[in-house]
Design a protein around this motif. Structure first.
Motif, PDB file in Angstrom:
ATOM      1  N   VAL A   4       0.842  -1.196   0.000  1.00  0.00           N
ATOM      2  CA  VAL A   4       0.000   0.000   0.000  1.00  0.00           C
ATOM      3  C   VAL A   4       0.881   1.250   0.000  1.00  0.00           C
ATOM      4  CG1 VAL A   4      -1.809   1.283   1.217  1.00  0.00           C
ATOM      5  CG2 VAL A   4      -1.863  -1.226   1.182  1.00  0.00           C
ATOM      6  N   ILE A   5       0.745   2.044  -1.046  1.00  0.00           N
ATOM      7  CA  ILE A   5       1.494   3.315  -1.116  1.00  0.00           C
ATOM      8  C   ILE A   5       0.738   4.313  -0.232  1.00  0.00           C
ATOM      9  CG2 ILE A   5       2.402   5.134  -2.615  1.00  0.00           C
ATOM     10  CD1 ILE A   5       2.004   3.230  -5.015  1.00  0.00           C
ATOM     11  N   ASP A 243     -12.571   5.050  -5.763  1.00  0.00           N
ATOM     12  CA  ASP A 243     -13.178   4.520  -6.993  1.00  0.00           C
ATOM     13  C   ASP A 243     -12.838   3.039  -7.177  1.00  0.00           C
ATOM     14  OD1 ASP A 243     -14.160   7.000  -7.643  1.00  0.00           O
ATOM     15  OD2 ASP A 243     -12.555   7.493  -9.052  1.00  0.00           O
ATOM     16  N   VAL A 244     -11.972   2.531  -6.288  1.00  0.00           N
ATOM     17  CA  VAL A 244     -11.475   1.156  -6.450  1.00  0.00           C
ATOM     18  C   VAL A 244     -12.011   0.285  -5.308  1.00  0.00           C
ATOM     19  CG1 VAL A 244      -9.363  -0.262  -6.490  1.00  0.00           C
ATOM     20  CG2 VAL A 244      -9.366   1.997  -7.582  1.00  0.00           C
ATOM     21  N   PHE A 246     -11.119  -1.630  -2.938  1.00  0.00           N
ATOM     22  CA  PHE A 246      -9.797  -1.861  -2.334  1.00  0.00           C
ATOM     23  C   PHE A 246      -9.639  -3.303  -1.827  1.00  0.00           C
ATOM     24  CE2 PHE A 246      -6.811  -1.965   1.170  1.00  0.00           C
ATOM     25  CZ  PHE A 246      -5.709  -1.333   0.622  1.00  0.00           C
ATOM     26  N   GLU A 247     -10.617  -3.793  -1.087  1.00  0.00           N
ATOM     27  CA  GLU A 247     -10.489  -5.117  -0.438  1.00  0.00           C
ATOM     28  C   GLU A 247     -10.190  -6.228  -1.451  1.00  0.00           C
ATOM     29  OE1 GLU A 247     -12.776  -2.939   0.549  1.00  0.00           O
ATOM     30  OE2 GLU A 247     -11.895  -2.561   2.535  1.00  0.00           O
ATOM     31  N   GLN A 248     -10.788  -6.116  -2.634  1.00  0.00           N
ATOM     32  CA  GLN A 248     -10.572  -7.142  -3.666  1.00  0.00           C
ATOM     33  C   GLN A 248      -9.304  -6.856  -4.480  1.00  0.00           C
ATOM     34  OE1 GLN A 248     -12.332  -9.948  -3.977  1.00  0.00           O
ATOM     35  NE2 GLN A 248     -13.357  -9.235  -2.110  1.00  0.00           N
ATOM     36  N   VAL A 249      -9.142  -5.588  -4.868  1.00  0.00           N
ATOM     37  CA  VAL A 249      -8.045  -5.247  -5.788  1.00  0.00           C
ATOM     38  C   VAL A 249      -6.684  -5.353  -5.083  1.00  0.00           C
ATOM     39  CG1 VAL A 249      -7.104  -3.443  -7.307  1.00  0.00           C
ATOM     40  CG2 VAL A 249      -9.571  -3.850  -7.243  1.00  0.00           C
ATOM     41  N   VAL A 250      -6.656  -5.153  -3.776  1.00  0.00           N
ATOM     42  CA  VAL A 250      -5.392  -5.261  -3.039  1.00  0.00           C
ATOM     43  C   VAL A 250      -4.805  -6.679  -3.176  1.00  0.00           C
ATOM     44  CG1 VAL A 250      -6.333  -5.929  -0.766  1.00  0.00           C
ATOM     45  CG2 VAL A 250      -4.245  -4.553  -0.870  1.00  0.00           C
ATOM     46  N   LEU A 251      -5.668  -7.638  -3.420  1.00  0.00           N
ATOM     47  CA  LEU A 251      -5.209  -9.029  -3.542  1.00  0.00           C
ATOM     48  C   LEU A 251      -4.581  -9.310  -4.912  1.00  0.00           C
ATOM     49  CD1 LEU A 251      -8.361 -10.745  -1.943  1.00  0.00           C
ATOM     50  CD2 LEU A 251      -6.173 -10.212  -0.824  1.00  0.00           C
ATOM     51  N   LYS A 252      -4.855  -8.436  -5.875  1.00  0.00           N
ATOM     52  CA  LYS A 252      -4.416  -8.679  -7.249  1.00  0.00           C
ATOM     53  C   LYS A 252      -3.288  -7.747  -7.704  1.00  0.00           C
ATOM     54  CE  LYS A 252      -6.720 -10.150 -11.413  1.00  0.00           C
ATOM     55  NZ  LYS A 252      -7.922 -10.032 -12.226  1.00  0.00           N
ATOM     56  N   LYS A 258      -4.737   3.945  -1.110  1.00  0.00           N
ATOM     57  CA  LYS A 258      -5.965   3.767  -0.343  1.00  0.00           C
ATOM     58  C   LYS A 258      -6.721   5.093  -0.251  1.00  0.00           C
ATOM     59  CE  LYS A 258      -6.672   0.785   3.630  1.00  0.00           C
ATOM     60  NZ  LYS A 258      -6.164   0.277   4.867  1.00  0.00           N
ATOM     61  N   VAL A 259      -8.006   5.018   0.004  1.00  0.00           N
ATOM     62  CA  VAL A 259      -8.797   6.230   0.273  1.00  0.00           C
ATOM     63  C   VAL A 259      -9.548   6.012   1.581  1.00  0.00           C
ATOM     64  CG1 VAL A 259     -10.660   7.726  -0.549  1.00  0.00           C
ATOM     65  CG2 VAL A 259      -9.096   6.655  -2.204  1.00  0.00           C
ATOM     66  N   PRO A 260      -9.404   6.870   2.576  1.00  0.00           N
ATOM     67  CA  PRO A 260      -8.521   8.045   2.604  1.00  0.00           C
ATOM     68  C   PRO A 260      -7.067   7.656   2.859  1.00  0.00           C
ATOM     69  CG  PRO A 260      -9.742   7.851   4.676  1.00  0.00           C
ATOM     70  CD  PRO A 260     -10.221   6.728   3.801  1.00  0.00           C
TER      71      PRO A 260
END
Ligand code: NAP
Length: 288
Positions: A4-5, A243-244, A246-252, A258-260
């Protein structure tokens, strides 16, 4: 699982350096940079963004003046305020918080800000400078996004980048900055067909749509770098979300913001940077 940046941490590190810089500027020039912010009306989002900017100025030792006016203000009255700030040699940056009430022409207002005080980089001459690769003020959010990519030492050359959204504030300028780094850039928008097929090809995906969890994991390439610009309210939890998904896309993804705590803090720190840049330009001109 993606790294996570943290825009929050990057911005905090930049703030520390800028605080020292502002102290040195005060010693050298006898005053600190001065940012004037104009807030029209009481839109909750705008009020909170302006508060964030005031807080950042305070932390860095940058002088801030916020001019608050009711939404009934006329365009002529607003232009007069900007005219005075343009003429004030002790004001380095002018920011008009957008959006403006409907009866005020946003373009006229942006165009009225003196180009060397346009800390948002929205004036047509600053926009032209960006597209012509000439010195000018670079808009804060796109600048912050590139800094986030730089923070992970990501080499954009030859990579496929996809930007979702084509606004003048985020989508278009970030696409230009990515192109300047030799990425192959595709911009998609509300009239694009088969967006998922385009996003799935992207090594770098920038989401600036303004729709909660628009980007789902099936739209993302394995190992992609995903930057989420969106600031939305979740209709169920009422919490801020991007807009993403996060919970799913972080796995890929390989890297994700992240927001915020992602692009938002970087936008503010780039605004502070732009204010210092405008101040330095004014000081140089004074000494010429
Ligand atoms: P905007 O002006 O509303 O632009 C949104 C873009 O998304 C438009 O280009 C639009 O396409 C496109 N779009 C809308 N629906 C779409 C769909 N279904 N499929 C594909 N594209 C679609 O918004 P913005 O000012 O660029 O901001 C975008 C988001 O970033 C917002 O959530 C905003 O709050 C956030 N933001 C955050 C920061 C920050 O510092 N974190 C700064 C600025 C903005 P069309 O052009 O065809 O209409």
């Amino acid at each position: 699982m993606a790294f996570v940046i943290s825009g929050k941490e990057l911005a905090a590190a930049k703030k520390a350096a800028m605080t020292t810089e502002v102290e040195n500027l005060k010693e050298k020039y006898g005053r600190v940079p001065h940012l004037a912010v104009i807030l029209i009306g009481e839109d909750a989002g705008s009020v909170s963004y302006v508060k964030g900017k005031e807080k950042a100025c305070l932390e860095l030792g940058i002088k801030n003046t916020t001019i608050r006016k009711p939404s009934s203000i006329t365009e002529k009255e607003l232009l007069e305020i900007i005219y005075k700030l343009n003429k004030d040699a002790f004001v380095d940056g002018i920011l008009v918080q957008l959006p403006l009430p409907r009866h005020i022409n946003q373009t006229s207002v942006i165009n009225s800000i003196q180009v060397d005080k346009d800390v948002d980089g929205f004036h047509p001459l600053n926009v032209a400078s960006l597209y012509l690769k000439q010195p000018g003020i670079v808009p804060c959010t796109p600048k912050g996004i590139i800094e986030m990519l730089d923070s992970i030492h990501y080499d954009l050359e030859g990579k496929k980048a996809c930007v979702i959204g084509r606004s003048n504030i985020v989508g278009m300028p970030v696409a230009k900055l990515l192109l300047d780094r030799n990425a192959t850039v595709t911009v998609v928008h509300s009239k694009s067909n088969h967006i998922d097929q385009i996003t799935k090809e992207a090594d770098v995906l920038i989401a600036a749509v303004g729709k909660p969890r628009f980007v789902t994991s099936d739209m993302v390439k394995d190992g992609a770098v995903v930057i989420d610009v969106g600031v939305n309210r979740d209709s169920v939890t009422n919490k801020l979300c991007g807009d993403v998904d996060f919970e799913q896309v972080v796995l890929k993804a390989s890297y994700i913001s992240k927001v915020p705590g992602g692009v938002g803090p970087m936008t503010i720190s780039c605004l502070m940077e732009n204010t210092i840049e405008c101040f330095l330009k004014h000081m140089e001109e004074k000494n010429d």
